[in-house]
Design an enzyme around this catalytic site. Sequence first.
Site, short mmCIF file in Angstrom:
data_model
loop_
_atom_site.label_atom_id
_atom_site.label_comp_id
_atom_site.label_asym_id
_atom_site.label_seq_id
_atom_site.Cartn_x
_atom_site.Cartn_y
_atom_site.Cartn_z
N TYR A 6 4.39 0.26 -3.76
CA TYR A 6 3.29 -0.86 -3.44
C TYR A 6 4.16 -1.72 -2.31
O TYR A 6 5.36 -1.77 -2.29
CB TYR A 6 3.03 -1.83 -4.38
CG TYR A 6 1.98 -1.41 -5.39
CD1 TYR A 6 0.64 -1.61 -5.19
CD2 TYR A 6 2.22 -0.52 -6.53
CE1 TYR A 6 -0.40 -1.36 -6.03
CE2 TYR A 6 1.29 -0.10 -7.27
CZ TYR A 6 -0.02 -0.55 -7.23
OH TYR A 6 -1.08 -0.13 -7.96
N ASP A 22 -6.25 -4.50 -8.27
CA ASP A 22 -6.96 -5.70 -8.68
C ASP A 22 -8.06 -5.94 -7.48
O ASP A 22 -8.00 -5.66 -6.40
CB ASP A 22 -6.14 -7.04 -8.80
CG ASP A 22 -4.98 -6.76 -9.96
OD1 ASP A 22 -5.70 -6.18 -10.61
OD2 ASP A 22 -4.06 -7.40 -9.77
#
Length: 272
Positions: A110, A52
């Site tokens: 992540y 993103d």
Amino acid sequence: MRNLLMTVSYDGTEYFGFQTQPDGNTVQDHLEAAILGLTGEVVKIHGSGRTDAGVHAREQPFHVHTESKIPVDRWRMALNGRLPADIRVTDVQEVPLSFHARRSAKRKTYRFSINANRVPDVFNRRYQVHHPGQLNVENMQEGLKYLIGTHDYTSFASRHSTKASHVRTIYEAWIELDRSGNYSGSHEQGVIHIFMTGSGFLQHMVRIIVGTLLQVGEGKRKPEDMKKILEAQDRAAAGPTAESKGLMLWEVLYEQTDLTAGDLTELNNYET
């Protein structure tokens, strides 16, 4: 034709994510422009996944097909000399033509970082979400356990997700508390790092999980509520989407057999 697997590290603050957007400034745009400047080829690179806007990457792999005869060990320095200072190629290797950075990926990790101190760290403010209120880290860790396994993560996916299936597998999920950067004499919580390793992640999935875990840490939800939210398969059941700046793609792993090519003799007649 050669297939090169490269790993890039970037500070995503100034970019609209990794993948090219119609009207956005992306990491992919800069990488393709650097390759064009180096080889004269108009290429399309293929990343291990999207990120993103504002999300960072410690290790993001991508592959590119090229006719260039530049030796593998020359690419990194040559590209970095053409890239912005907040984007750096860290590794280059030749792989089979059948290799695909996204389809061949086996595990992705992540990390989301929350600065839980009363005073944010001015040097890491671009990479941490500041949450000065007291958080129950033990409850957050307990809630995270309910998400491990193979599940339908619709509750933790963006409403705009276009994936046909929201079933994914989270192999591991854990929290590390780092107090090493606390100011002298303080009794603050430190920085909370939330790690998740899975087969793949849906749009906003990690950020929605973190936003919900923060509510658990604040006492607004119980750890076992994470199981109920998961089972609801309804985005409205989960918490808010955490800020993008706290998220970093940590690493992507492949099977060694997928990385093994045939004759990868480098051509040493290229001069920089």
